[in-house]
Design a protein around this motif. Structure first.
Motif, mmCIF file in Angstrom:
data_model
loop_
_atom_site.group_PDB
_atom_site.id
_atom_site.type_symbol
_atom_site.label_atom_id
_atom_site.label_comp_id
_atom_site.label_asym_id
_atom_site.label_seq_id
_atom_site.Cartn_x
_atom_site.Cartn_y
_atom_site.Cartn_z
ATOM 1 N N GLN A 87 -3.387 -96.706 19.036
ATOM 2 C CA GLN A 87 -2.040 -96.638 19.596
ATOM 3 C C GLN A 87 -0.959 -96.738 18.525
ATOM 4 N N ASN A 88 -1.278 -97.354 17.395
ATOM 5 C CA ASN A 88 -0.260 -97.608 16.375
ATOM 6 C C ASN A 88 -0.523 -96.934 15.037
ATOM 7 N N GLU A 89 -1.538 -96.100 14.952
ATOM 8 C CA GLU A 89 -1.905 -95.510 13.668
ATOM 9 C C GLU A 89 -0.821 -94.606 13.083
ATOM 10 N N GLN A 90 -0.009 -93.993 13.909
ATOM 11 C CA GLN A 90 1.039 -93.097 13.390
ATOM 12 C C GLN A 90 2.330 -93.819 13.039
ATOM 13 N N ASN A 91 2.453 -95.062 13.445
ATOM 14 C CA ASN A 91 3.604 -95.889 13.074
ATOM 15 C C ASN A 91 3.224 -96.565 11.753
ATOM 16 N N LEU A 92 3.566 -95.924 10.650
ATOM 17 C CA LEU A 92 3.049 -96.331 9.349
ATOM 18 C C LEU A 92 3.579 -97.667 8.830
ATOM 19 N N VAL A 93 4.453 -98.311 9.562
ATOM 20 C CA VAL A 93 4.907 -99.654 9.180
ATOM 21 C C VAL A 93 4.328 -100.719 10.111
ATOM 22 N N TYR A 94 3.563 -100.303 11.093
ATOM 23 C CA TYR A 94 3.026 -101.237 12.084
ATOM 24 C C TYR A 94 2.187 -102.341 11.439
ATOM 25 N N ALA A 95 1.246 -101.971 10.581
ATOM 26 C CA ALA A 95 0.356 -102.973 9.984
ATOM 27 C C ALA A 95 1.154 -104.014 9.200
ATOM 28 N N LYS A 96 2.213 -103.574 8.580
ATOM 29 C CA LYS A 96 3.051 -104.484 7.792
ATOM 30 C C LYS A 96 3.840 -105.438 8.687
ATOM 31 N N ASN A 97 4.255 -104.951 9.851
ATOM 32 C CA ASN A 97 5.148 -105.726 10.721
ATOM 33 C C ASN A 97 4.468 -106.395 11.904
#
Length: 107
Positions: A87-97
């Motif tokens: 669900q979040n793989e394309q939000n490239l700042v997700y892992a950081k935030n």
């Protein structure tokens, strides 16, 4: 922190997170930002669950899903950790935030 990306040509999947490494099946995949980010989300999940507990929970969730869906693909796609990552793989700042144990919102 950056995690080493290693090409393992004989893998049957495009990518895999095996803390602290990200394994990919083709050298072109090293530059696939979405795939690398998907695996980075798994690295974060593994860290917060002290690695071994992640693998236990991942396997347990897969087995429960396999009983429920009686289909490998559906069981895999519905693993709570995969649901968060896909669900979040394309939000490239997700892992950081992302917050601590955010995978729980995908139960």
């Amino acid at each position: 922190m950056r995690y080493p990306v290693i090409v393992v040509k004989k893998m049957r999947v495009a990518g895999m997170a095996l803390y602290p490494f990200i394994l990919v099946s083709h050298k072109n995949a090293v530059n696939n930002r979405v795939l690398i980010h998907h695996e980075l989300i798994h690295i974060k999940q593994q860290q917060e669950m002290l690695v071994i507990f992640f693998y236990i929970a991942y396997l347990f969730n897969y087995l429960l899903n396999l009983i429920k869906y009686r289909n490998h693909h559906q069981a895999y796609k519905n693993i709570v950790f995969e649901r968060e990552a896909y669900q979040n793989e394309q939000n490239l700042v997700y892992a950081k935030n992302r917050g601590f144990w955010w995978w729980r919102f995908y139960l």
